[in-house]
Scaffold this motif. Structure first.
Motif, PDB file in Angstrom:
ATOM      1  N   VAL A   1     -15.109 -12.095   3.739  1.00 17.49           N
ATOM      2  CA  VAL A   1     -15.724 -13.354   3.362  1.00 17.49           C
ATOM      3  C   VAL A   1     -17.007 -13.308   4.110  1.00 17.49           C
ATOM      4  O   VAL A   1     -17.330 -13.221   5.617  1.00 17.49           O
ATOM      5  CB  VAL A   1     -14.972 -14.576   3.649  1.00 17.49           C
TER       6      VAL A   1
ATOM      7  N   ALA B   1     -17.617 -19.289   2.007  1.00 16.46           N
ATOM      8  CA  ALA B   1     -16.739 -19.925   1.538  1.00 16.46           C
ATOM      9  C   ALA B   1     -17.011 -21.634   1.062  1.00 16.46           C
ATOM     10  O   ALA B   1     -17.829 -22.124   2.105  1.00 16.46           O
ATOM     11  CB  ALA B   1     -15.411 -20.087   2.018  1.00 16.46           C
TER      12      ALA B   1
ATOM     13  N   ASP C   1     -10.870 -29.430  -1.831  1.00 23.14           N
ATOM     14  CA  ASP C   1     -10.299 -28.985  -0.567  1.00 23.14           C
ATOM     15  C   ASP C   1      -9.814 -30.480   0.164  1.00 23.14           C
ATOM     16  O   ASP C   1      -8.682 -30.360   1.065  1.00 23.14           O
ATOM     17  CB  ASP C   1     -11.136 -28.344   0.050  1.00 23.14           C
TER      18      ASP C   1
ATOM     19  N   TYR D   1     -10.836 -22.644  -2.056  1.00 21.96           N
ATOM     20  CA  TYR D   1     -10.402 -22.120  -3.572  1.00 21.96           C
ATOM     21  C   TYR D   1     -11.685 -21.194  -3.745  1.00 21.96           C
ATOM     22  O   TYR D   1     -11.369 -20.528  -5.161  1.00 21.96           O
ATOM     23  CB  TYR D   1     -10.081 -23.230  -4.409  1.00 21.96           C
ATOM     24  N   ASP D   2     -12.610 -20.902  -3.342  1.00 18.30           N
ATOM     25  CA  ASP D   2     -13.708 -19.967  -3.712  1.00 18.30           C
ATOM     26  C   ASP D   2     -14.471 -19.525  -2.512  1.00 18.30           C
ATOM     27  O   ASP D   2     -14.788 -20.156  -1.640  1.00 18.30           O
ATOM     28  CB  ASP D   2     -14.560 -20.511  -4.800  1.00 18.30           C
ATOM     29  N   ALA D   3     -14.784 -18.316  -2.999  1.00 15.59           N
ATOM     30  CA  ALA D   3     -15.558 -17.548  -1.767  1.00 15.59           C
ATOM     31  C   ALA D   3     -16.467 -16.479  -2.348  1.00 15.59           C
ATOM     32  O   ALA D   3     -16.117 -15.912  -3.304  1.00 15.59           O
ATOM     33  CB  ALA D   3     -14.776 -17.109  -0.722  1.00 15.59           C
TER      34      ALA D   3
ATOM     35  N   THR E   1      -9.750 -17.980  -5.456  1.00 10.41           N
ATOM     36  CA  THR E   1      -8.775 -17.540  -4.599  1.00 10.41           C
ATOM     37  C   THR E   1      -7.611 -18.861  -5.140  1.00 10.41           C
ATOM     38  O   THR E   1      -7.649 -19.806  -5.931  1.00 10.41           O
ATOM     39  CB  THR E   1      -8.684 -17.752  -3.363  1.00 10.41           C
TER      40      THR E   1
ATOM     41  N   ALA F   1      -9.336 -19.673   1.234  1.00  9.53           N
ATOM     42  CA  ALA F   1     -10.508 -19.113   1.071  1.00  9.53           C
ATOM     43  C   ALA F   1     -11.243 -19.212   2.392  1.00  9.53           C
ATOM     44  O   ALA F   1     -12.314 -18.118   2.589  1.00  9.53           O
ATOM     45  CB  ALA F   1     -11.512 -19.686  -0.069  1.00  9.53           C
TER      46      ALA F   1
ATOM     47  N   ALA G   1     -10.073 -13.010   2.327  1.00  7.77           N
ATOM     48  CA  ALA G   1      -9.573 -13.705   1.377  1.00  7.77           C
ATOM     49  C   ALA G   1      -9.377 -12.854   0.091  1.00  7.77           C
ATOM     50  O   ALA G   1     -10.018 -11.935  -0.269  1.00  7.77           O
ATOM     51  CB  ALA G   1     -10.517 -14.834   0.832  1.00  7.77           C
TER      52      ALA G   1
ATOM     53  N   LEU H   1      -8.857 -12.600  -3.811  1.00  5.02           N
ATOM     54  CA  LEU H   1      -9.490 -13.193  -5.165  1.00  5.02           C
ATOM     55  C   LEU H   1      -8.468 -13.029  -5.991  1.00  5.02           C
ATOM     56  O   LEU H   1      -8.221 -11.718  -6.405  1.00  5.02           O
ATOM     57  CB  LEU H   1     -11.017 -12.891  -5.219  1.00  5.02           C
TER      58      LEU H   1
ATOM     59  N   TRP I   1     -12.738 -12.774 -10.546  1.00  2.74           N
ATOM     60  CA  TRP I   1     -14.145 -12.579  -9.704  1.00  2.74           C
ATOM     61  C   TRP I   1     -15.111 -11.992 -10.415  1.00  2.74           C
ATOM     62  O   TRP I   1     -15.116 -11.526 -11.888  1.00  2.74           O
ATOM     63  CB  TRP I   1     -13.857 -11.458  -8.561  1.00  2.74           C
TER      64      TRP I   1
ATOM     65  N   ALA J   1     -21.270 -18.185  -3.134  1.00  2.00           N
ATOM     66  CA  ALA J   1     -19.707 -18.907  -2.664  1.00  2.00           C
ATOM     67  C   ALA J   1     -19.418 -20.047  -3.552  1.00  2.00           C
ATOM     68  O   ALA J   1     -18.317 -20.343  -3.836  1.00  2.00           O
ATOM     69  CB  ALA J   1     -19.572 -19.082  -1.281  1.00  2.00           C
TER      70      ALA J   1
END
Length: 300
Positions: free
Chosen positions: A34, A37, A43, A65-67, A91, A95, A100, A102, A105, A118
């Protein structure tokens, strides 16, 4: 590996940096090292316990939840990607860590940083999904409530790229920013129906609620059809016949559309703030206060 963790629900102060076991890519997945993120309202809702149903966390839990990062492990049956590829995506959680996994993607657009990339996962996938649900033809008009937030910012630009006219709501302080995205700005809250009708006397054809602050009834009044309104945040709106969407199943094509728009220079995502993992609690506090213009991101 190092990660942002919490062991109990509560205020952002429950977040700290700790050591957890590294995840590994399963079938159809990739693992990334990563580089950044993002922070989403989902979150801090998770960390607060709002989504836990009264259950305590099952040990140290990593949010996010995303990265974006560089692929360093490819799961069995995964094709079209290899170790060393820069990517961004979604994810199933966890994340905000050095590594992490995925579940969906797309290649990182070469013209943006990892910090920007990200923030494209949740916002971009959601924007494309809600617009696909509305299915509006070019030339139609859509109202985006919460146009200056992370999801709203991307939704406005994707809508414009599809040839839609967009009216975007925000605070007065963000009106110029919303205008810069390609939308006609107006303020949210009481009197929204009258303000939009003044801007669009011929009517609007779709409404998108990104904020969950009570706009869905106004959006139904404006469109005349609850089926032409989509919300990602007002979970009681289904009783009105409004489309409530939360699932990101089948996200990969939507992420690819977002990546293409960014690469073409037709979509920009401002980064409102970058925080090291050690300052995750502060990033969550800023997100929870609202009125963030663009995205907040965490970096290892």
């Amino acid at each position: 590996m190092r990660a942002v963790v919490y062991t109990q629900y509560g205020e952002p102060d429950v977040l700290s940096v700790g050591e957890v076991e590294e995840p590994h890519a399963g079938r159809g997945q990739v693992r990334i090292a990563v580089r950044a993120a993002s922070v989403n309202p989902l979150d801090w809702k998770q960390v607060s316990g709002m989504m836990a149903g009264g259950r305590a966390p099952d040990g140290p839990t990593v949010p996010g939840y995303d990265a974006a990062g560089v692929v360093d492990e490819v799961g069995d049956g995964t094709t079209g990607v290899q170790v060393g590829d820069p990517v961004f995506g979604l994810t199933s959680g966890a994340a905000a860590a050095e590594y992490a996994v995925l579940t969906a993607w797309a290649p990182k657009p070469p013209n943006v940083s990892f910090e920007v990339a990200a923030g494209l996962g949740v916002t971009g996938e959601t924007a494309v999904r809600v617009l696909d649900l509305l299915g509006l033809a070019p030339g139609r008009t859509v109202v985006v409530d919460g146009a200056s937030g992370g999801v709203g910012t991307v939704t406005v630009q994707v809508a414009v790229s599809r040839g839609l006219g967009v009216i975007g709501t925000s605070s007065p302080a963000n009106a110029d920013f919303v205008r810069s995205l390609g939308a006609l700005p107006t303020t949210y809250g009481e009197g929204l129906v009258d303000r939009v009708r003044e801007i669009a006397p011929d009517g609007v054809h779709g409404g998108i609620d990104t904020a969950g602050k009570g706009s869905v009834r106004d959006l139904v009044a404006l469109t005349g059809d609850p089926g032409k309104v989509v919300t990602i945040a007002d979970f009681g709106a289904a009783e009105l016949g409004v489309q409530v969407t939360t699932s990101n199943a089948g996200a990969a094509p939507r992420l690819a559309e977002v990546a293409a728009l960014v690469t073409q220079g037709r979509l920009e995502l401002p980064v409102a703030g970058t925080y090291p993992f050690e300052q995750a609690a502060e990033a969550y506090r800023v997100s929870r206060e609202g009125h963030v213009r663009g995205k907040l991101v965490l970096t290892p």
